[in-house]
Every structure is written in C-alpha cells, then in structure tokens.
Design a protein around this motif. Structure first.
Motif, PDB file in Angstrom:
ATOM      1  N   GLN A  42       3.547  40.540  10.691  1.00 29.85           N
ATOM      2  CA  GLN A  42       4.727  41.062   9.969  1.00 29.85           C
ATOM      3  C   GLN A  42       4.901  39.709   8.767  1.00 29.85           C
ATOM      4  OE1 GLN A  42       7.818  41.373  13.024  1.00 29.85           O
ATOM      5  NE2 GLN A  42       8.134  43.460  12.157  1.00 29.85           N
ATOM      6  N   GLN A  43       4.587  38.497   9.174  1.00 33.89           N
ATOM      7  CA  GLN A  43       4.607  37.359   8.092  1.00 33.89           C
ATOM      8  C   GLN A  43       3.671  37.514   7.343  1.00 33.89           C
ATOM      9  OE1 GLN A  43       4.935  34.203  11.191  1.00 33.89           O
ATOM     10  NE2 GLN A  43       6.882  33.762  10.652  1.00 33.89           N
ATOM     11  N   ARG A  44       2.300  37.844   7.854  1.00 35.27           N
ATOM     12  CA  ARG A  44       1.313  38.068   6.640  1.00 35.27           C
ATOM     13  C   ARG A  44       1.508  39.138   5.811  1.00 35.27           C
ATOM     14  NH1 ARG A  44      -1.700  36.954  11.643  1.00 35.27           N
ATOM     15  NH2 ARG A  44      -2.060  39.236  12.072  1.00 35.27           N
ATOM     16  N   GLU A  45       2.168  40.207   6.152  1.00 32.62           N
ATOM     17  CA  GLU A  45       2.452  41.387   5.271  1.00 32.62           C
ATOM     18  C   GLU A  45       3.611  40.852   4.308  1.00 32.62           C
ATOM     19  OE1 GLU A  45       3.805  45.950   5.197  1.00 32.62           O
ATOM     20  OE2 GLU A  45       3.441  44.709   7.147  1.00 32.62           O
ATOM     21  N   VAL A  46       4.498  40.232   4.798  1.00 32.93           N
ATOM     22  CA  VAL A  46       5.536  39.819   3.779  1.00 32.93           C
ATOM     23  C   VAL A  46       4.845  38.501   2.691  1.00 32.93           C
ATOM     24  CG1 VAL A  46       7.610  38.037   3.686  1.00 32.93           C
ATOM     25  CG2 VAL A  46       7.571  39.641   5.602  1.00 32.93           C
ATOM     26  N   GLU A  47       3.923  37.756   3.200  1.00 34.50           N
ATOM     27  CA  GLU A  47       3.431  36.968   2.363  1.00 34.50           C
ATOM     28  C   GLU A  47       2.685  37.838   1.430  1.00 34.50           C
ATOM     29  OE1 GLU A  47      -0.232  33.718   3.033  1.00 34.50           O
ATOM     30  OE2 GLU A  47       1.688  33.231   4.036  1.00 34.50           O
ATOM     31  N   ALA A  48       1.718  38.804   1.826  1.00 30.34           N
ATOM     32  CA  ALA A  48       0.982  39.512   0.719  1.00 30.34           C
ATOM     33  C   ALA A  48       1.818  40.258  -0.071  1.00 30.34           C
ATOM     34  CB  ALA A  48       0.273  40.549   1.426  1.00 30.34           C
ATOM     35  N   ARG A  49       2.928  40.663   0.192  1.00 26.27           N
ATOM     36  CA  ARG A  49       3.980  41.352  -0.725  1.00 26.27           C
ATOM     37  C   ARG A  49       4.510  40.445  -1.889  1.00 26.27           C
ATOM     38  NH1 ARG A  49       5.775  46.701   0.654  1.00 26.27           N
ATOM     39  NH2 ARG A  49       4.869  47.490   2.645  1.00 26.27           N
ATOM     40  N   ILE A  50       4.630  39.130  -1.144  1.00 28.30           N
ATOM     41  CA  ILE A  50       5.277  38.291  -2.243  1.00 28.30           C
ATOM     42  C   ILE A  50       4.216  37.976  -3.023  1.00 28.30           C
ATOM     43  CG2 ILE A  50       6.039  35.775  -2.333  1.00 28.30           C
ATOM     44  CD1 ILE A  50       7.349  36.084   0.326  1.00 28.30           C
ATOM     45  N   ILE A  51       3.278  37.683  -2.918  1.00 23.88           N
ATOM     46  CA  ILE A  51       1.981  37.308  -3.642  1.00 23.88           C
ATOM     47  C   ILE A  51       1.957  38.472  -4.737  1.00 23.88           C
ATOM     48  CG2 ILE A  51      -0.599  37.148  -3.972  1.00 23.88           C
ATOM     49  CD1 ILE A  51      -0.425  35.680  -1.220  1.00 23.88           C
ATOM     50  N   ALA A  52       1.726  39.708  -4.453  1.00 22.36           N
ATOM     51  CA  ALA A  52       1.553  40.882  -5.157  1.00 22.36           C
ATOM     52  C   ALA A  52       2.858  41.026  -6.224  1.00 22.36           C
ATOM     53  CB  ALA A  52       1.406  42.224  -4.527  1.00 22.36           C
ATOM     54  N   MET A  53       4.023  40.735  -5.674  1.00 23.53           N
ATOM     55  CA  MET A  53       5.205  40.873  -6.618  1.00 23.53           C
ATOM     56  C   MET A  53       5.213  39.834  -7.489  1.00 23.53           C
ATOM     57  SD  MET A  53       8.174  42.090  -3.940  1.00 23.53           S
ATOM     58  CE  MET A  53       9.580  42.377  -5.207  1.00 23.53           C
ATOM     59  N   ALA A  54       4.784  38.553  -7.125  1.00 19.25           N
ATOM     60  CA  ALA A  54       4.621  37.306  -8.112  1.00 19.25           C
ATOM     61  C   ALA A  54       3.726  37.547  -9.271  1.00 19.25           C
ATOM     62  CB  ALA A  54       4.446  36.126  -7.382  1.00 19.25           C
ATOM     63  N   ASP A  55       2.654  38.073  -8.756  1.00 20.07           N
ATOM     64  CA  ASP A  55       1.608  38.448  -9.859  1.00 20.07           C
ATOM     65  C   ASP A  55       2.064  39.446 -10.797  1.00 20.07           C
ATOM     66  OD1 ASP A  55      -0.082  36.501  -8.653  1.00 20.07           O
ATOM     67  OD2 ASP A  55      -1.119  37.810  -7.529  1.00 20.07           O
ATOM     68  N   GLU A  56       2.472  40.496 -10.558  1.00 17.16           N
ATOM     69  CA  GLU A  56       2.948  41.506 -11.250  1.00 17.16           C
ATOM     70  C   GLU A  56       4.140  41.003 -11.988  1.00 17.16           C
ATOM     71  OE1 GLU A  56       4.865  46.222 -11.062  1.00 17.16           O
ATOM     72  OE2 GLU A  56       4.313  44.981  -9.184  1.00 17.16           O
ATOM     73  N   LEU A  57       5.202  40.763 -11.448  1.00 13.55           N
ATOM     74  CA  LEU A  57       6.547  40.700 -11.933  1.00 13.55           C
ATOM     75  C   LEU A  57       6.312  39.301 -12.868  1.00 13.55           C
ATOM     76  CD1 LEU A  57       9.149  41.648  -9.218  1.00 13.55           C
ATOM     77  CD2 LEU A  57       8.228  42.908 -11.395  1.00 13.55           C
ATOM     78  N   GLY A  58       5.992  38.281 -12.353  1.00 14.43           N
ATOM     79  CA  GLY A  58       5.463  37.033 -13.272  1.00 14.43           C
ATOM     80  C   GLY A  58       4.882  37.243 -14.288  1.00 14.43           C
ATOM     81  N   GLY A  59       3.802  38.143 -14.213  1.00 11.28           N
ATOM     82  CA  GLY A  59       3.187  38.284 -15.311  1.00 11.28           C
ATOM     83  C   GLY A  59       3.928  39.138 -16.481  1.00 11.28           C
ATOM     84  N   HIS A  60       4.821  39.894 -16.157  1.00 14.63           N
ATOM     85  CA  HIS A  60       5.553  40.614 -17.021  1.00 14.63           C
ATOM     86  C   HIS A  60       6.530  39.543 -17.807  1.00 14.63           C
ATOM     87  CE1 HIS A  60       5.205  44.674 -14.584  1.00 14.63           C
ATOM     88  NE2 HIS A  60       4.020  44.480 -15.491  1.00 14.63           N
ATOM     89  N   GLN A  61       6.909  38.496 -16.974  1.00 12.83           N
ATOM     90  CA  GLN A  61       7.836  37.639 -17.595  1.00 12.83           C
ATOM     91  C   GLN A  61       7.347  36.426 -18.213  1.00 12.83           C
ATOM     92  OE1 GLN A  61      10.582  36.484 -14.466  1.00 12.83           O
ATOM     93  NE2 GLN A  61      10.965  38.623 -13.399  1.00 12.83           N
ATOM     94  N   GLY A  62       5.903  36.436 -18.323  1.00 12.66           N
ATOM     95  CA  GLY A  62       4.979  35.349 -18.818  1.00 12.66           C
ATOM     96  C   GLY A  62       5.073  34.200 -18.164  1.00 12.66           C
ATOM     97  N   LEU A  63       5.132  34.358 -16.776  1.00 17.21           N
ATOM     98  CA  LEU A  63       4.819  33.235 -15.857  1.00 17.21           C
ATOM     99  C   LEU A  63       3.532  33.396 -14.870  1.00 17.21           C
ATOM    100  CD1 LEU A  63       8.737  32.942 -14.962  1.00 17.21           C
ATOM    101  CD2 LEU A  63       7.674  31.437 -16.574  1.00 17.21           C
ATOM    102  N   ASP A  64       3.063  32.117 -14.456  1.00 14.30           N
ATOM    103  CA  ASP A  64       2.086  32.266 -13.436  1.00 14.30           C
ATOM    104  C   ASP A  64       2.764  32.435 -12.242  1.00 14.30           C
ATOM    105  OD1 ASP A  64       2.956  29.658 -12.632  1.00 14.30           O
ATOM    106  OD2 ASP A  64       1.249  28.835 -13.842  1.00 14.30           O
ATOM    107  N   ARG A  65       2.027  32.601 -11.068  1.00 10.37           N
ATOM    108  CA  ARG A  65       2.563  32.955  -9.816  1.00 10.37           C
ATOM    109  C   ARG A  65       3.594  31.883  -9.323  1.00 10.37           C
ATOM    110  NH1 ARG A  65      -1.540  33.379  -5.060  1.00 10.37           N
ATOM    111  NH2 ARG A  65      -2.151  35.239  -6.091  1.00 10.37           N
ATOM    112  N   ARG A  66       2.930  30.609  -9.358  1.00 11.02           N
ATOM    113  CA  ARG A  66       3.606  29.284  -9.034  1.00 11.02           C
ATOM    114  C   ARG A  66       4.960  29.143  -9.484  1.00 11.02           C
ATOM    115  NH1 ARG A  66       0.747  23.787  -7.412  1.00 11.02           N
ATOM    116  NH2 ARG A  66       0.117  25.194  -5.823  1.00 11.02           N
TER     117      ARG A  66
END
Length: 394
Positions: A42-66
């Motif tokens: 479950q923790q691995r799945e949470v981590e994967a979802r956070i990464i995916a959302m960060a890449d997608e939503l961060g990109g829309h906001q002009g921000l890198d993942r970190r």
C-alpha cells in the motif's frame, strides 16, 4: 549506542538512498533502535500515485516534481493519493491539488487557529542522552523534514535555543507546555523541574503574555519525592504535574520505582495535597509499550496499562487525569499494522480501547486522552487505524 547488530545494520540501505521525498512519509526508517518494517504494498502504491500526480499537476503549474511537492497543492496531492489507496479517510479533494489558489486559500483559512502543544521537550545542556540526535538525523535523511540536514544535527539541536525557534518561530504554535521525563539517575532527567520553571518564566516575561506553561515531574517512591512535590507547589507553581507509572522510562533496565495511580498508600496523599493547593490536573505517561518492549521488561507491563486509572478517577472525582498517548501500545518499537490487525480482528486496540471504556465502566467524567504520539504514529502508516482510534476515543 543502538540496538541493532553490525550485521543487521549492514543489511539496511541508507534512508537517503531508499526514501522518496514525499510531503507525507511513505516508508518507515530506522534510528538504529529497531529494524525498520519493509515498505508495504500500500505504501508503494501511495508513493507511485504521489509521483504520478506530482509530474502531471506540477507540469501544469510550471513546477518540477520536487518543487510541486513542497507546495500546499503537493501536500493535498499526497492526501488524495492516500485516500485513493486507503479509502476516504482525509478531508481533501482533487481540486486543492490541481489548483494552487484553492490549496493556498485553505492554508490561509487555518492560519489563525489556536494551537497549543501540550507535550514539548528539549534537553538540558549537560545531558548524556545522545540517542535523540540519531533519531533527528534519521528524520532528516528520510526527507520527512528537509530542514533537518542530517550532517548538521548535533545535541545543540535538541536544546533550548533551537526548541524555542522551532516551536515559536517556525510553527503556528501559540502556547507550549514544557514537559520532561524523569530517571532514577538524576543526570538523565530531560530537564529538572527548576529548568522548566526558569524557561517558562523567561518566555512569558519576554512575550509579556502567557505563551509557555510547564509541568512538574513527580516520582512516587523515589527518596524525598513528596518533599520535591511540596517545593514545586510552593516555589515553582507548575501548571500541572506529570508522572511515569513505569518509573524510569529512559533507562527501563534501571527502573526501581514503578507505581500505580490507585495505590492508596503512596498516591492518595499526593492527590489530597494537590487539591488542597488548588491543582486538579495529573498527567500520566501510559502506553508506548509494544510486545517487543514487554519481552525485555515484562515486570513493567502492569504499570504501562490503564488498569489503575478507573479506580483512581472514581476515588478522586475532583482530580482530572490526562493519559498521555491515550495509552496506545504499538509505538516505540511496535507497528501500526499490529494495531490495525488487532482492531480488524477484535474491534479494539490495546490499551486505548481500555482507556475509552473507563468513563462508562466506572461512572466517571474526569479521564482524558492525549493524541500527539498516537496520531503521528498511525496517520501516515495506517490511516484506517488512526480513524479507528479517533472514533474509539471520541
């Protein structure tokens, strides 16, 4: 000194290499006191979802993942990911992750809330307790708090100046209670009662208002303990008193004076003296005593439970008993999975459910549960357990 062998340490990966830098931890790390639990599916799945959302939503906001994950929207995204995996536990919606203005508005709406931290610690200048530095370094290495650079942590990080900075300058805390822990070895007290009194006075005089409170630690059974209580009442005037029923929590192997709240001979004169002096709050450390600790110190288990709370509360209805950690057992060497498994199987969690039963069982309304450690230890690992515990207590 830690509790892991050289072979056990060699089998571990450094946390700074193994951990994903998430706003919410997605893996348990070790402080060299216990073998860390492997990252769950479950923790691995949470981590994967956070990464995916960060890449997608961060990109829309002009921000890198970190960078995205350091924003309020990044925090919202992490909670959304946890809801996706564990179920709808947290009050968050995807719009807060996708729209920075919404996340910022929510943060601003909470800015002026009253926050009182009733359980803060720092260490005395002549402390010998160096293990806490390693714990702090572990948090920094894990990336849970990027401000904690593991290369820069020292014992000074756990003393007054940095405590003041982190509590009053770097957080939204309005009032802090200065607490501590006793030991059968005088030099291993976190702070003496006098040190807590002096810090409280120093802060409040500088602030011109009541920003700090302080405990007086009481140690039933130790030579001269009631004389120390008397001195605290007359000279230090604490805001409340706090004790550890297992005695020496810092050096459990040395604990000579464990005690019970319902000991009529030892404790009841203490309650009488407090009430006479106008004090009606007794704070008591309970729990944080998982099976692994019980196996090492089985003689202390009867003092870590809440079996002694009900009678004391019934016999002293004018006294308010605040049970720190709500007697939750599975921290400090246990796991949230143990607590969740127990709850799923029985509908109860040791010893928090026992604490919650006391008002109805004994007909009292003067027993309270503290939530600090219990909430922090369960929310990020098994939020269903956190919800179960909150429901049990409320």
């Amino acid at each position: 000194m830690g509790f892991l062998t050289d072979d056990e340490i060699a089998a571990l990966r450094p946390a700074q290499e193994a951990m994903f830098r998430s706003p919410i931890p997605t893996q348990v790390v070790s402080s060299d006191e216990f073998a860390p639990v492997p990252q769950t599916a479950q923790q691995r799945e949470v981590e994967a979802r956070i990464i995916a959302m960060a890449d997608e939503l961060g990109g829309h906001q002009g921000l890198d993942r970190r960078r995205f994950l350091t924003t309020a929207s990044g925090m919202a995204a992490a909670f959304v990911a946890m809801n996706d995996v564990y179920g709808p536990v947290f009050g968050v919606n995807r719009a807060e992750a996708a729209e920075p203005d919404r996340a910022a508005a929510r943060a601003a709406g909470l800015r002026d809330q009253f926050i009182m931290d009733v359980h803060t610690h720092y260490l005395r200048e002549d402390t010998r307790l160096m293990g806490f530095v390693e714990m702090r370094k572990a948090v920094g290495r894990a990336g849970w708090n990027p401000a904690l650079n593991p290369q820069e942590q020292s014992i000074e990080s756990l003393m007054y100046a940095n405590w003041f900075k982190e509590v009053f300058l770097d957080s939204d805390t309005k009032v802090a209670l200065i607490s501590g822990a006793p030991s059968d070895l005088p030099q291993d007290w976190f702070l003496t009662n006098e040190m807590k009194f002096n810090a409280r006075r120093r802060i409040n005089e500088a602030a011109g208002t009541r920003r700090a409170m302080s405990h007086a630690i009481f140690t039933p059974g130790q030579p001269g303990w009631m004389e120390q209580v008397e001195r605290a009442i007359e000279e230090l005037k604490p805001d409340s008193f706090k004790g550890y029923t297992i005695g020496d929590n810092t050096n459990k192997n040395l604990a000579q004076w464990p005690w019970r709240l319902d000991d009529e001979k030892l404790l009841y004169p203490f309650y009488e003296r407090l009430l006479k002096a106008g004090h009606d709050i007794v704070c008591v450390h309970k729990g944080l005593f998982p099976p692994s600790i019980e196996a090492r110190f089985p003689h202390l288990r009867p003092y870590a439970t809440v079996d002694d709370v009900g009678k004391a509360a019934k016999d002293w209805p004018r006294m308010r008993f605040v049970i720190y950690h709500s007697a939750y057992r599975f921290a400090g060497g246990g796991t949230a999975e143990q607590g969740l498994e127990q709850f799923d199987r029985t509908g109860r969690v040791e010893w928090t459910s026992d604490l919650a039963d006391i008002p109805a069982k004994y007909g009292v309304s003067n027993v309270y549960g503290d939530l600090g450690q219990i909430f922090a230890q369960t929310t990020v690992v098994q939020p269903r357990l956190a919800a179960a515990l909150m429901g049990t207590l409320v």
